[in-house]
Scaffold this active site. Sequence first.
Site, PDB file in Angstrom:
ATOM      1  N   LYS A  18       0.867  -1.183   0.000  1.00 11.38           N
ATOM      2  CA  LYS A  18       0.000   0.000   0.000  1.00 11.38           C
ATOM      3  C   LYS A  18       0.903   1.231   0.000  1.00 11.38           C
ATOM      4  CE  LYS A  18      -4.311   1.348   2.263  1.00 11.38           C
ATOM      5  NZ  LYS A  18      -5.142   1.571   1.101  1.00 11.38           N
TER       6      LYS A  18
HETATM    7  N1  PMP Z   1      -7.815  -2.376  -2.972  1.00  6.64           N
HETATM    8  C1  PMP Z   1      -7.276  -1.143  -2.894  1.00  6.64           C
HETATM    9  C2  PMP Z   1      -6.591  -0.588  -4.086  1.00  6.64           C
HETATM   10  C3  PMP Z   1      -7.371  -0.411  -1.695  1.00  6.64           C
HETATM   11  O1  PMP Z   1      -6.853   0.817  -1.612  1.00  6.64           O
HETATM   12  C4  PMP Z   1      -8.042  -0.966  -0.597  1.00  6.64           C
HETATM   13  C5  PMP Z   1      -8.173  -0.190   0.683  1.00  6.64           C
HETATM   14  N2  PMP Z   1      -7.057  -0.389   1.509  1.00  6.64           N
HETATM   15  C6  PMP Z   1      -8.574  -2.258  -0.728  1.00  6.64           C
HETATM   16  C7  PMP Z   1      -8.439  -2.929  -1.926  1.00  6.64           C
HETATM   17  C8  PMP Z   1      -9.274  -2.924   0.428  1.00  6.64           C
HETATM   18  O2  PMP Z   1      -8.343  -3.246   1.418  1.00  6.64           O
HETATM   19  P1  PMP Z   1      -8.777  -3.394   2.943  1.00  6.64           P
HETATM   20  O3  PMP Z   1      -9.946  -4.314   2.962  1.00  6.64           O
HETATM   21  O4  PMP Z   1      -7.578  -3.976   3.578  1.00  6.64           O
HETATM   22  O5  PMP Z   1      -9.131  -2.049   3.431  1.00  6.64           O
END
Ligand code: PMP
Length: 295
Positions: A153
């Site tokens: 991320k």
């Molecule tokens: N895909 C992307 C590109 C994201 O930015 C997020 C948000 N973090 C998610 C999926 C979902 O991830 P999470 O369930 O860990 O928040």
Amino acid sequence: MYYDSDTVLYVNGRFQKAQDTRIDLYGQTLHYGLGVFEGIRAYNTVHGVKIFKATEHYDRLRRSADLAGIPFHYGSEELTQISYQLLKRNDFTNAYIRPLVFCGPNMSLNEPKEVSLMIAAWEWGKYFSTRSLRVCISSIQRPSPKSFRIEAKVTGHYVNSIMATMEAKNRGFDEALMLDCHGFVAEGPGANFFYEKDGVLYTPPLGNILPGITRNTIIDICRELDVPLEERLSRPEELFEADSAFLCGTAAEIVPIESIEGQHVNKPWKNSLGSIVQEAYQCIVMDKSYSYVIV
Ligand code: PMP
């Protein structure tokens, strides 16, 4: 909007007022997008304030830093404790928590030396302003895993997400659905994607998507409730036959998709597998039992 004169942040070992915080304008993160972050939610549960899956989020933050080559030495337990203190100092119960690991002044493209951590929190109700989404298939693809550490991320990756979101809004849609570099369905700009067809939930496998913590939680819910689920690559054309579909993420939680490129899904949300999963998810984050959910 995200802070006022009382808001407290955590920055490099200290709690301090957001409005008194300064950052260096020569930072590598600001210029080149080399930073890593997380999006976490705390809920006011029946057992008090609980940060949902804090360890999983902080483990992902540490892994993201590692993949991006950013030296970062905090442990997940320590980061979790700091986050609880931050909520307390700001008097938050339901809140969104945003840790950001950012790099200090360095105008070169070399490995960062000076690395900082800030953690902010704010009260963020619903991520989407509509109850269900009209999504388009974006012309902006997710980056190739050969070009970026796609499972990390990283702040700079979100230029891709912002471009897709802007395109969707300019075309009159609520949100984008993005394809991977091979043309298979991947995810939303900030959320993972699931769809239902003939009693089975499908979601793209890992490899070209962010490994979402909500996605994992949903996979666990499906196992527990015997909801058939398959991780599979799908072509966008297949989605036009979908019985139901949804996006999911920490900020968004589980949000129904009503149409894809104007083509409505076949079932009303209340009769979908997604709505069963959504109910279970709301119970889990609120620390309530969901055994009464019958499939
Ligand atoms: N895909 C992307 C590109 C994201 O930015 C997020 C948000 N973090 C998610 C999926 C979902 O991830 P999470 O369930 O860990 O928040």
